[in-house]
Design an enzyme around this catalytic site. Sequence first.
Site, PDB file in Angstrom:
ATOM      1  N   ARG A 125       0.822  -1.226   0.000  1.00  0.00           N
ATOM      2  CA  ARG A 125       0.000   0.000   0.000  1.00  0.00           C
ATOM      3  C   ARG A 125       0.850   1.268   0.000  1.00  0.00           C
ATOM      4  O   ARG A 125       0.412   2.325   0.421  1.00  0.00           O
ATOM      5  CB  ARG A 125      -0.962   0.023   1.180  1.00  0.00           C
ATOM      6  N   LYS A 147       3.014  11.111 -11.728  1.00  0.00           N
ATOM      7  CA  LYS A 147       2.136  10.268 -12.548  1.00  0.00           C
ATOM      8  C   LYS A 147       2.865   8.943 -12.741  1.00  0.00           C
ATOM      9  O   LYS A 147       3.965   8.912 -13.297  1.00  0.00           O
ATOM     10  CB  LYS A 147       1.868  10.919 -13.909  1.00  0.00           C
ATOM     11  N   GLU A 189       9.834  18.403 -25.200  1.00  0.00           N
ATOM     12  CA  GLU A 189       9.189  18.773 -23.930  1.00  0.00           C
ATOM     13  C   GLU A 189       9.837  20.041 -23.364  1.00  0.00           C
ATOM     14  O   GLU A 189       9.165  20.867 -22.760  1.00  0.00           O
ATOM     15  CB  GLU A 189       9.273  17.614 -22.921  1.00  0.00           C
ATOM     16  N   LYS A 230       7.788  22.678 -14.393  1.00  0.00           N
ATOM     17  CA  LYS A 230       6.936  21.514 -14.110  1.00  0.00           C
ATOM     18  C   LYS A 230       6.598  21.461 -12.626  1.00  0.00           C
ATOM     19  O   LYS A 230       5.452  21.189 -12.237  1.00  0.00           O
ATOM     20  CB  LYS A 230       7.618  20.215 -14.578  1.00  0.00           C
ATOM     21  N   GLU A 240      -4.342  17.244 -11.895  1.00  0.00           N
ATOM     22  CA  GLU A 240      -4.831  17.676 -13.210  1.00  0.00           C
ATOM     23  C   GLU A 240      -6.321  17.971 -13.222  1.00  0.00           C
ATOM     24  O   GLU A 240      -7.066  17.495 -14.087  1.00  0.00           O
ATOM     25  CB  GLU A 240      -4.478  16.640 -14.282  1.00  0.00           C
ATOM     26  N   ARG A 244      -2.773  21.843 -14.694  1.00  0.00           N
ATOM     27  CA  ARG A 244      -1.801  20.838 -15.138  1.00  0.00           C
ATOM     28  C   ARG A 244      -2.020  20.430 -16.592  1.00  0.00           C
ATOM     29  O   ARG A 244      -1.100  19.982 -17.270  1.00  0.00           O
ATOM     30  CB  ARG A 244      -1.814  19.624 -14.202  1.00  0.00           C
ATOM     31  N   ASN A 248      -0.044  19.468 -21.538  1.00  0.00           N
ATOM     32  CA  ASN A 248      -0.404  18.670 -22.718  1.00  0.00           C
ATOM     33  C   ASN A 248      -0.351  19.480 -24.007  1.00  0.00           C
ATOM     34  O   ASN A 248      -0.867  19.035 -25.037  1.00  0.00           O
ATOM     35  CB  ASN A 248      -1.795  18.068 -22.549  1.00  0.00           C
ATOM     36  N   HIS A 251      -0.033  17.868 -27.383  1.00  0.00           N
ATOM     37  CA  HIS A 251      -0.216  16.432 -27.185  1.00  0.00           C
ATOM     38  C   HIS A 251      -1.489  15.879 -27.827  1.00  0.00           C
ATOM     39  O   HIS A 251      -1.529  14.701 -28.158  1.00  0.00           O
ATOM     40  CB  HIS A 251      -0.178  16.084 -25.698  1.00  0.00           C
ATOM     41  N   HIS A 255      -0.650  12.935 -29.963  1.00  0.00           N
ATOM     42  CA  HIS A 255      -1.132  11.565 -29.688  1.00  0.00           C
ATOM     43  C   HIS A 255      -1.848  10.982 -30.894  1.00  0.00           C
ATOM     44  O   HIS A 255      -1.729   9.792 -31.184  1.00  0.00           O
ATOM     45  CB  HIS A 255      -2.086  11.565 -28.485  1.00  0.00           C
ATOM     46  N   HIS A 268       7.131   9.454 -29.351  1.00  0.00           N
ATOM     47  CA  HIS A 268       6.231  10.382 -28.684  1.00  0.00           C
ATOM     48  C   HIS A 268       6.743  11.830 -28.820  1.00  0.00           C
ATOM     49  O   HIS A 268       6.002  12.732 -29.204  1.00  0.00           O
ATOM     50  CB  HIS A 268       6.122   9.978 -27.205  1.00  0.00           C
TER      51      HIS A 268
END
Length: 369
Positions: A125, A147, A189, A230, A240, A244, A248, A251, A255, A268
């Site tokens: 946990r 993330k 990035e 960041k 997010e 946040r 993206n 993106h 994507h 990517h």
Amino acid sequence: MVKLMPKITVQLEDRSYPIVIENGLLDAVGARCASLGFVGQAVVVTNPVVSALCAKRVMASLKRTGFAPFIITLPDGERYKTLKTVSSVYDALVKRRVERRTPIIALGGGVIGDMAGFVAATYLRGVPYIQVPTTLLSQVDSSVGGKTGVNHPNGKNLIGAFYQPRAVFIDPETLDTLSEREFKAGLAEVIKYGVISDERFFNFLEKNAKTLAQRGLPLVKAIKRSCEIKAAVVASDERESGLRAILNFGHTFGHAIEATAGYGRIKHGEAVSIGMLLAARFSFKRGLCGAEAPERLEKLLLALGMKTHIPRLPVPALMRAMTLDKKVSAGRLRFVLTRGIGRVEVLQADAGEVEAFLRVITVNRGREP
Ligand code: NAD
Ligand code: GLY
């Protein structure tokens, strides 16, 4: 010159953590872990490529500081970012009777960082973990912000958790061995941070493009500034629910290009650099910014030797990929659009408007007529 903070901290109250950026830091991972209060066992999660390049130094530094470290080596590649691989890590941890206070050290790029972080979030946990990112993308993006997760056969990063590391230790010298393609993927990035929040940083990148492309001295400053931005974004919106999302930028288009071309065909970061340019051109088309924003972005991408032309892909397939994306609500697509370098906003657009834009732009291979 970009003003740098002396120390970067991701401010999240009792879960705040430092980002340390220093050449040669691989040799001080042990001492740094000890200074965070850890003792005894330590687990290093890595892959065979990074292990051959970096693990010896990290293991030696942990042993020097009195840790009893052991390594778990996972196969290299995005296709192994799965629950099956994560499960093999649980098995190794259980076998070694790893306890709740033992730190997991993620040594590698974003794939290793995301998986080791997810293991840390879920084993017993939750156990502490430390990011030691070794690709440019992971140093400026994935190691910061908590993330974590793995891919599902039906989509990228569909399984995961927000779980912050205890520290991020960045040794920019690790980038010396990174392939040109991976390096450029990370640069996308870096540029993104200039567009979304800091025109002075964008100016700095423009001024130093040549040396940056050769991984010269300005690279460390670029990594620092990226991490500062960041860290600030994550501190103000960890999960997010609002701000946040600006991370993206580029993106949504990116994507769609990645998915339509077929994962692995285009990286990517490559898709993001094309996606950023499309987002800037779309912003201009909607009257949000002047022509200067997409022009400067294209010039910088080209100066850094990055991709700017979208591959020949069918617009209906791109649209399908975009409407399947997580960022769709009630048939309207959500985009991060620019109001000029340094300023972005999250806005909605009708699918028809996006499709019409893409039809023109793809016919002209990324350029307005
Ligand atoms: P990666 O981890 O696959 O690394 C790219 C390649 O570089 C790998 O083959 C790796 O073995 C190799 N490598 C790593 N360090 C090296 C070094 N120092 N020298 C030479 N080779 C080295 O890819 P990545 O671009 O680092 O990360 C991509 C992953 O990050 C994706 O899974 C993506 O979903 C994830 N990601 C996560 C976040 C987040 O916020 N968690 C953000 C962006 C991306
Ligand atoms: N890479 C996007 C984020 O961390 O939110």
